[in-house]
Design a protein around this motif. Structure first.
Motif, PDB file in Angstrom:
ATOM      1  N   LEU A   1      40.210  35.220  41.370  1.00 25.12           N
ATOM      2  CA  LEU A   1      40.457  36.648  41.236  1.00 25.12           C
ATOM      3  C   LEU A   1      40.212  37.101  39.797  1.00 25.12           C
ATOM      4  CD1 LEU A   1      41.320  39.355  42.436  1.00 25.12           C
ATOM      5  CD2 LEU A   1      43.713  38.661  42.076  1.00 25.12           C
ATOM      6  N   MET A   2      40.641  36.309  38.841  1.00 24.53           N
ATOM      7  CA  MET A   2      40.408  36.642  37.438  1.00 24.53           C
ATOM      8  C   MET A   2      38.912  36.675  37.136  1.00 24.53           C
ATOM      9  SD  MET A   2      43.564  34.595  35.633  1.00 24.53           S
ATOM     10  CE  MET A   2      43.241  35.170  33.966  1.00 24.53           C
ATOM     11  N   ASP A   3      38.177  35.720  37.677  1.00 20.92           N
ATOM     12  CA  ASP A   3      36.720  35.714  37.493  1.00 20.92           C
ATOM     13  C   ASP A   3      36.092  36.968  38.089  1.00 20.92           C
ATOM     14  OD1 ASP A   3      36.685  33.306  36.126  1.00 20.92           O
ATOM     15  OD2 ASP A   3      36.138  32.110  37.888  1.00 20.92           O
ATOM     16  N   LYS A   4      36.578  37.364  39.259  1.00 18.55           N
ATOM     17  CA  LYS A   4      36.063  38.566  39.920  1.00 18.55           C
ATOM     18  C   LYS A   4      36.338  39.805  39.073  1.00 18.55           C
ATOM     19  CE  LYS A   4      36.318  41.096  44.281  1.00 18.55           C
ATOM     20  NZ  LYS A   4      36.961  41.184  45.593  1.00 18.55           N
ATOM     21  N   VAL A   5      37.523  39.893  38.505  1.00 21.99           N
ATOM     22  CA  VAL A   5      37.896  41.026  37.663  1.00 21.99           C
ATOM     23  C   VAL A   5      36.997  41.073  36.423  1.00 21.99           C
ATOM     24  CG1 VAL A   5      39.726  41.887  36.140  1.00 21.99           C
ATOM     25  CG2 VAL A   5      40.256  41.274  38.499  1.00 21.99           C
ATOM     26  N   VAL A   6      36.764  39.931  35.801  1.00 19.56           N
ATOM     27  CA  VAL A   6      35.890  39.879  34.631  1.00 19.56           C
ATOM     28  C   VAL A   6      34.481  40.313  35.014  1.00 19.56           C
ATOM     29  CG1 VAL A   6      34.782  38.322  32.965  1.00 19.56           C
ATOM     30  CG2 VAL A   6      37.243  38.144  33.400  1.00 19.56           C
ATOM     31  N   GLU A   7      33.999  39.842  36.165  1.00 22.60           N
ATOM     32  CA  GLU A   7      32.664  40.224  36.639  1.00 22.60           C
ATOM     33  C   GLU A   7      32.565  41.741  36.877  1.00 22.60           C
ATOM     34  OE1 GLU A   7      30.192  39.598  40.715  1.00 22.60           O
ATOM     35  OE2 GLU A   7      31.030  37.777  39.824  1.00 22.60           O
ATOM     36  N   LEU A   8      33.586  42.309  37.497  1.00 22.99           N
ATOM     37  CA  LEU A   8      33.606  43.758  37.719  1.00 22.99           C
ATOM     38  C   LEU A   8      33.616  44.528  36.397  1.00 22.99           C
ATOM     39  CD1 LEU A   8      36.168  44.003  40.649  1.00 22.99           C
ATOM     40  CD2 LEU A   8      33.768  44.663  40.748  1.00 22.99           C
ATOM     41  N   GLN A   9      34.413  44.060  35.450  1.00 23.22           N
ATOM     42  CA  GLN A   9      34.474  44.716  34.147  1.00 23.22           C
ATOM     43  C   GLN A   9      33.104  44.659  33.467  1.00 23.22           C
ATOM     44  OE1 GLN A   9      37.253  46.319  32.695  1.00 23.22           O
ATOM     45  NE2 GLN A   9      35.711  47.007  31.247  1.00 23.22           N
ATOM     46  N   GLN A  10      32.452  43.520  33.528  1.00 24.73           N
ATOM     47  CA  GLN A  10      31.126  43.379  32.920  1.00 24.73           C
ATOM     48  C   GLN A  10      30.109  44.277  33.624  1.00 24.73           C
ATOM     49  OE1 GLN A  10      30.657  39.128  33.220  1.00 24.73           O
ATOM     50  NE2 GLN A  10      31.478  38.783  31.175  1.00 24.73           N
ATOM     51  N   ARG A  11      30.192  44.361  34.933  1.00 23.45           N
ATOM     52  CA  ARG A  11      29.279  45.213  35.693  1.00 23.45           C
ATOM     53  C   ARG A  11      29.489  46.676  35.323  1.00 23.45           C
ATOM     54  NH1 ARG A  11      30.467  45.590  41.790  1.00 23.45           N
ATOM     55  NH2 ARG A  11      31.902  47.112  40.957  1.00 23.45           N
TER      56      ARG A  11
ATOM     57  N   PRO B   1      37.316  45.091  21.349  1.00 25.93           N
ATOM     58  CA  PRO B   1      37.910  43.926  22.017  1.00 25.93           C
ATOM     59  C   PRO B   1      38.039  44.165  23.521  1.00 25.93           C
ATOM     60  CG  PRO B   1      39.567  45.138  20.767  1.00 25.93           C
ATOM     61  CD  PRO B   1      38.230  45.780  20.471  1.00 25.93           C
ATOM     62  N   SER B   2      37.758  43.150  24.272  1.00 27.33           N
ATOM     63  CA  SER B   2      37.822  43.250  25.724  1.00 27.33           C
ATOM     64  C   SER B   2      39.265  43.308  26.194  1.00 27.33           C
ATOM     65  CB  SER B   2      37.130  42.045  26.353  1.00 27.33           C
ATOM     66  OG  SER B   2      37.393  41.976  27.727  1.00 27.33           O
ATOM     67  N   ARG B   3      39.535  44.208  27.132  1.00 26.70           N
ATOM     68  CA  ARG B   3      40.871  44.245  27.726  1.00 26.70           C
ATOM     69  C   ARG B   3      41.140  42.957  28.491  1.00 26.70           C
ATOM     70  NH1 ARG B   3      38.966  49.433  28.053  1.00 26.70           N
ATOM     71  NH2 ARG B   3      40.472  51.046  27.637  1.00 26.70           N
ATOM     72  N   ILE B   4      40.104  42.404  29.067  1.00 25.24           N
ATOM     73  CA  ILE B   4      40.263  41.220  29.903  1.00 25.24           C
ATOM     74  C   ILE B   4      40.498  39.962  29.079  1.00 25.24           C
ATOM     75  CG2 ILE B   4      39.114  39.835  31.694  1.00 25.24           C
ATOM     76  CD1 ILE B   4      39.820  42.659  32.554  1.00 25.24           C
ATOM     77  N   SER B   5      39.928  39.868  27.912  1.00 26.96           N
ATOM     78  CA  SER B   5      40.020  38.639  27.124  1.00 26.96           C
ATOM     79  C   SER B   5      41.456  38.253  26.835  1.00 26.96           C
ATOM     80  CB  SER B   5      39.232  38.774  25.824  1.00 26.96           C
ATOM     81  OG  SER B   5      39.845  39.723  24.974  1.00 26.96           O
ATOM     82  N   HIS B   6      42.363  39.244  26.796  1.00 23.11           N
ATOM     83  CA  HIS B   6      43.767  38.943  26.498  1.00 23.11           C
ATOM     84  C   HIS B   6      44.452  38.156  27.622  1.00 23.11           C
ATOM     85  CE1 HIS B   6      43.512  41.473  23.001  1.00 23.11           C
ATOM     86  NE2 HIS B   6      43.078  42.475  23.745  1.00 23.11           N
ATOM     87  N   LEU B   7      43.852  38.085  28.768  1.00 25.68           N
ATOM     88  CA  LEU B   7      44.489  37.360  29.872  1.00 25.68           C
ATOM     89  C   LEU B   7      44.592  35.870  29.591  1.00 25.68           C
ATOM     90  CD1 LEU B   7      42.939  39.062  33.010  1.00 25.68           C
ATOM     91  CD2 LEU B   7      45.286  39.210  32.182  1.00 25.68           C
TER      92      LEU B   7
END
Length: 128
Positions: A70-80, A120-126
């Protein structure tokens, strides 16, 4: 048992963030800058909640396969979304002569700033 409950809460908030990303995708496609801005605010709030939930975890959420996926999917969506929005900005620049339209609209400028690669990426903090 508390750990299982903490993971469940983390996943619930992560799923909410995923839903916001889908809404953001649609707003970008519709070129609705005000809606994008609103979603970005909601994403920030959701990310704050997500980081708070992560701090309460006893284990790394990446160690759980379903959560990791799920985290990978979220990162992919953010990048898209980043790419789609960047393409939108570039297309607008190509259509405009002189100063780009994004620079004249304060809301569009804020959204653009959010997606700059040096932000800074919002996701990177995860997983920091």
């Amino acid at each position: 048992m508390a750990s299982s409950s903490a993971i469940s809460l983390f996943v619930e908030v992560l799923q909410s963030y995923e839903h916001l990303l889908h809404a953001e995708t649609q707003a970008i496609a519709a070129k609705q800058v005000d809606l994008i801005d609103s979603i970005l605010i909601q994403k920030d709030e959701c990310m704050d909640d997500l980081l708070a939930k992560k701090d309460k975890l006893e284990t790394n959420p990446r160690d759980i396969d379903s959560v990791n996926s799920l985290m990978d999917k979220v990162v992919e969506l953010q990048q898209r979304n980043f790419k789609t929005f960047s393409d939108l900005v570039n297309n607008q620049r190509d259509k405009q002569s002189g100063k780009p339209a994004v620079e004249t609209d304060p809301n569009a400028k804020r959204v653009r700033q959010t997606y700059l690669s040096n932000s800074p990426s919002r996701i990177s903090h995860l997983w920091d």
